[in-house]
Write a protein that holds these residues in place. Structure first.
Motif, PDB file in Angstrom:
ATOM      1  N   GLY A 184       0.781  -1.230   0.000  1.00 44.71           N
ATOM      2  CA  GLY A 184       0.000   0.000   0.000  1.00 44.71           C
ATOM      3  C   GLY A 184       0.810   1.276   0.000  1.00 44.71           C
ATOM      4  N   SER A 185       2.105   1.188   0.250  1.00 44.74           N
ATOM      5  CA  SER A 185       2.930   2.399   0.335  1.00 44.74           C
ATOM      6  C   SER A 185       4.130   2.322  -0.610  1.00 44.74           C
ATOM      7  N   ILE A 186       5.113   1.515  -0.278  1.00 45.00           N
ATOM      8  CA  ILE A 186       6.355   1.471  -1.049  1.00 45.00           C
ATOM      9  C   ILE A 186       6.101   1.021  -2.485  1.00 45.00           C
ATOM     10  N   MET A 187       5.164   0.089  -2.688  1.00 45.27           N
ATOM     11  CA  MET A 187       4.858  -0.392  -4.030  1.00 45.27           C
ATOM     12  C   MET A 187       3.819   0.456  -4.744  1.00 45.27           C
ATOM     13  N   ASN A 188       3.244   1.409  -4.041  1.00 45.46           N
ATOM     14  CA  ASN A 188       2.123   2.163  -4.585  1.00 45.46           C
ATOM     15  C   ASN A 188       2.537   3.478  -5.253  1.00 45.46           C
ATOM     16  N   ARG A 189       3.811   3.840  -5.122  1.00 44.65           N
ATOM     17  CA  ARG A 189       4.308   5.075  -5.723  1.00 44.65           C
ATOM     18  C   ARG A 189       5.827   5.015  -5.747  1.00 44.65           C
ATOM     19  N   ARG A 190       6.460   5.969  -6.370  1.00 42.27           N
ATOM     20  CA  ARG A 190       7.922   6.011  -6.351  1.00 42.27           C
ATOM     21  C   ARG A 190       8.397   6.496  -4.992  1.00 42.27           C
ATOM     22  N   HIS A 191       9.221   5.685  -4.347  1.00 39.99           N
ATOM     23  CA  HIS A 191       9.786   6.032  -3.057  1.00 39.99           C
ATOM     24  C   HIS A 191      11.304   6.070  -3.160  1.00 39.99           C
ATOM     25  N   CYS A 192      11.924   6.640  -2.137  1.00 36.39           N
ATOM     26  CA  CYS A 192      13.384   6.680  -2.070  1.00 36.39           C
ATOM     27  C   CYS A 192      13.927   5.249  -2.028  1.00 36.39           C
ATOM     28  N   LEU A 193      15.070   5.026  -2.673  1.00 27.49           N
ATOM     29  CA  LEU A 193      15.657   3.694  -2.764  1.00 27.49           C
ATOM     30  C   LEU A 193      16.051   3.140  -1.401  1.00 27.49           C
ATOM     31  N   ASP A 194      16.162   3.989  -0.383  1.00 30.59           N
ATOM     32  CA  ASP A 194      16.542   3.489   0.947  1.00 30.59           C
ATOM     33  C   ASP A 194      15.432   2.666   1.597  1.00 30.59           C
ATOM     34  N   ASN A 195      14.244   2.616   0.972  1.00 27.09           N
ATOM     35  CA  ASN A 195      13.130   1.834   1.512  1.00 27.09           C
ATOM     36  C   ASN A 195      13.150   0.366   1.097  1.00 27.09           C
ATOM     37  N   TYR A 196      13.993   0.016   0.130  1.00 27.46           N
ATOM     38  CA  TYR A 196      13.854  -1.282  -0.511  1.00 27.46           C
ATOM     39  C   TYR A 196      14.839  -2.304   0.055  1.00 27.46           C
ATOM     40  N   ILE A 197      14.282  -3.434   0.515  1.00 25.12           N
ATOM     41  CA  ILE A 197      15.076  -4.531   1.056  1.00 25.12           C
ATOM     42  C   ILE A 197      14.919  -5.718   0.108  1.00 25.12           C
ATOM     43  N   PRO A 198      15.968  -6.101  -0.593  1.00 30.77           N
ATOM     44  CA  PRO A 198      15.844  -7.164  -1.604  1.00 30.77           C
ATOM     45  C   PRO A 198      15.267  -8.453  -1.029  1.00 30.77           C
ATOM     46  N   GLY A 199      14.209  -8.947  -1.656  1.00 33.34           N
ATOM     47  CA  GLY A 199      13.654 -10.242  -1.300  1.00 33.34           C
ATOM     48  C   GLY A 199      12.752 -10.274  -0.083  1.00 33.34           C
ATOM     49  N   ILE A 200      12.479  -9.129   0.548  1.00 29.50           N
ATOM     50  CA  ILE A 200      11.781  -9.152   1.832  1.00 29.50           C
ATOM     51  C   ILE A 200      10.380  -9.757   1.735  1.00 29.50           C
ATOM     52  N   LEU A 201       9.678  -9.540   0.615  1.00 29.47           N
ATOM     53  CA  LEU A 201       8.306 -10.028   0.516  1.00 29.47           C
ATOM     54  C   LEU A 201       8.234 -11.549   0.455  1.00 29.47           C
ATOM     55  N   GLN A 202       9.345 -12.201   0.193  1.00 32.18           N
ATOM     56  CA  GLN A 202       9.359 -13.658   0.231  1.00 32.18           C
ATOM     57  C   GLN A 202       9.239 -14.185   1.662  1.00 32.18           C
ATOM     58  N   TYR A 203       9.439 -13.297   2.631  1.00 34.23           N
ATOM     59  CA  TYR A 203       9.461 -13.722   4.033  1.00 34.23           C
ATOM     60  C   TYR A 203       8.461 -12.982   4.903  1.00 34.23           C
ATOM     61  N   ALA A 204       8.147 -11.728   4.572  1.00 29.80           N
ATOM     62  CA  ALA A 204       7.251 -10.959   5.445  1.00 29.80           C
ATOM     63  C   ALA A 204       6.760  -9.708   4.745  1.00 29.80           C
ATOM     64  N   GLU A 205       5.518  -9.325   5.053  1.00 24.55           N
ATOM     65  CA  GLU A 205       5.025  -7.994   4.731  1.00 24.55           C
ATOM     66  C   GLU A 205       5.458  -7.074   5.868  1.00 24.55           C
ATOM     67  N   MET A 206       5.316  -5.767   5.675  1.00 26.56           N
ATOM     68  CA  MET A 206       5.785  -4.818   6.669  1.00 26.56           C
ATOM     69  C   MET A 206       5.203  -5.039   8.066  1.00 26.56           C
ATOM     70  N   PRO A 207       3.885  -5.305   8.218  1.00 24.36           N
ATOM     71  CA  PRO A 207       3.364  -5.520   9.576  1.00 24.36           C
ATOM     72  C   PRO A 207       4.030  -6.693  10.285  1.00 24.36           C
ATOM     73  N   GLU A 208       4.260  -7.784   9.572  1.00 25.04           N
ATOM     74  CA  GLU A 208       4.920  -8.938  10.172  1.00 25.04           C
ATOM     75  C   GLU A 208       6.342  -8.589  10.583  1.00 25.04           C
TER      76      GLU A 208
END
Length: 339
Positions: free
Chosen positions: A240-264
């Motif tokens: 809903g946030s990082i994927m929903n618009r262009r954000h600063c590159l410091d927000n991106y953690i490679p592969g994180i969605l394979q293990y957890a969404e932000m709330p988790e």
């Protein structure tokens, strides 16, 4: 264009549905280790070598500018705010983390030139000053890539220009992330904080806004010296946030969605107390997704029978610090002697 959106939506759904849905201690331990791996690790055996650069006394507190060594050839500057009425007593401390802007001057009442600010405090609301006035020792490091710590090849046109992209993109080539570097430096600040004579190291809290909220969350996940954390203007979902618009590159953690969404991910700090504040009109981290994140975090805390330790405040405002409830929550949780 709809085909691209459909592809990413399907990829997201296929990825996150494989994430675990039981949140026991084994889940917490294994995901914390994986998270550290994805961030990339940094190590340093150099001493902190603290140096006081400046000192200024105000009515209620004294502000120090202090430098420490975090990595070989890397120095970090921070402002340390100390209540004037401690009289030899130790106080709880807050690691205060600024977001995007002109650096740590922005949260201690200074303009970009280092002079006492006379105008609007902006989205940061001088929250480090608000906390020291409530009895906390406050340490506000300048996160690497901002203010005086921008990369030398980046020519800043304004004080708020940063080096997030330059640093983040190069660190990715080493299998590391800018978030990981910032977390590591915050842990070095915690090392300094533990030995600071005015600090009760058993009562350390953290508060951050926006990108500083990210670092507050991530540092708390990985460092149990932090006993309570207030996150402002960040808690949401990646979808809903990082994927929903262009954000600063410091927000991106490679592969994180394979293990957890932000709330988790944020819930990895269970069972430590957590306060979430977010503006109902925050255009970067939409409130509907914040509400979903709060529900999911509270559910995970509930599995450990500590859902009462999650508090939140959705206020009338935008992407900014509020403090109406979060400041007092930090006080009630860490119990400073108010001035």
């Amino acid at each position: 264009m709809w085909v691209i959106h459909q592809f990413l939506d399907e990829l997201y759904q296929d990825t996150v549905k494989r994430n675990p849905k039981t949140y026991d201690e084994d889940w917490q331990s294994s995901l914390t280790l994986k998270f550290q791996e994805l961030l990339g690790s940094f190590k340093s055996d150099v001493s902190l070598q603290p140096t006081i650069i400046e000192q200024k006394v105000y009515d209620q507190y004294t502000r120090y500018s202090i430098e420490i060594t975090t990595l070989p050839s890397v120095r970090l500057q921070m402002y340390v705010l100390v209540p004037n009425n401690l009289k030899g007593k130790k106080a709880p401390a807050i690691l205060a983390l600024h977001g995007h802007g002109y650096g740590n001057k922005d949260i201690v009442g200074l303009d970009p030139s280092g002079n006492d600010r006379k105008g609007d405090p902006g989205l940061h609301k001088d929250f480090a000053i608000e906390l020291v006035k409530r009895g906390f020792v406050v340490m506000a490091p300048e996160l690497i890539g901002f203010g005086e710590r921008t990369y030398s090849i980046d020519k800043r046109q304004s004080p708020s220009d940063n080096s997030c992209y330059s640093l983040a993109s190069q660190l990715l080539l080493f299998g590391k992330t800018l978030a990981g570097l910032r977390v590591f430096e915050c842990q070095r600040v915690l090392d300094f904080m533990e030995d600071f004579k005015e600090v009760d190291s058993s009562r350390i809290g953290c508060m951050g806004i926006s990108g500083g909220g990210l670092i507050a969350a991530f540092t708390t996940i990985l460092d149990k010296r932090i006993q309570a954390t207030a996150i402002s203007g960040y808690t949401n979902t990646f979808k809903g946030s990082i994927m929903n618009r262009r954000h600063c590159l410091d927000n991106y953690i490679p592969g994180i969605l394979q293990y957890a969404e932000m709330p988790e991910l944020i819930a990895l700090m269970v069972p430590r107390p957590l306060f979430i504040e977010s503006g109902k009109m925050d255009h970067l981290f939409p409130v509907k997704e914040t509400e979903k994140a709060i529900k999911d975090i509270k559910s995970i805390y509930s599995e450990r029978n500590v859902d009462h330790l999650v508090k939140w405040h959705l206020f009338e405002g935008g992407h900014e610090i509020c403090g109406d409830q979060s400041f007092e929550w930090l006080c009630s949780t860490l119990n400073p002697e108010e001035q």
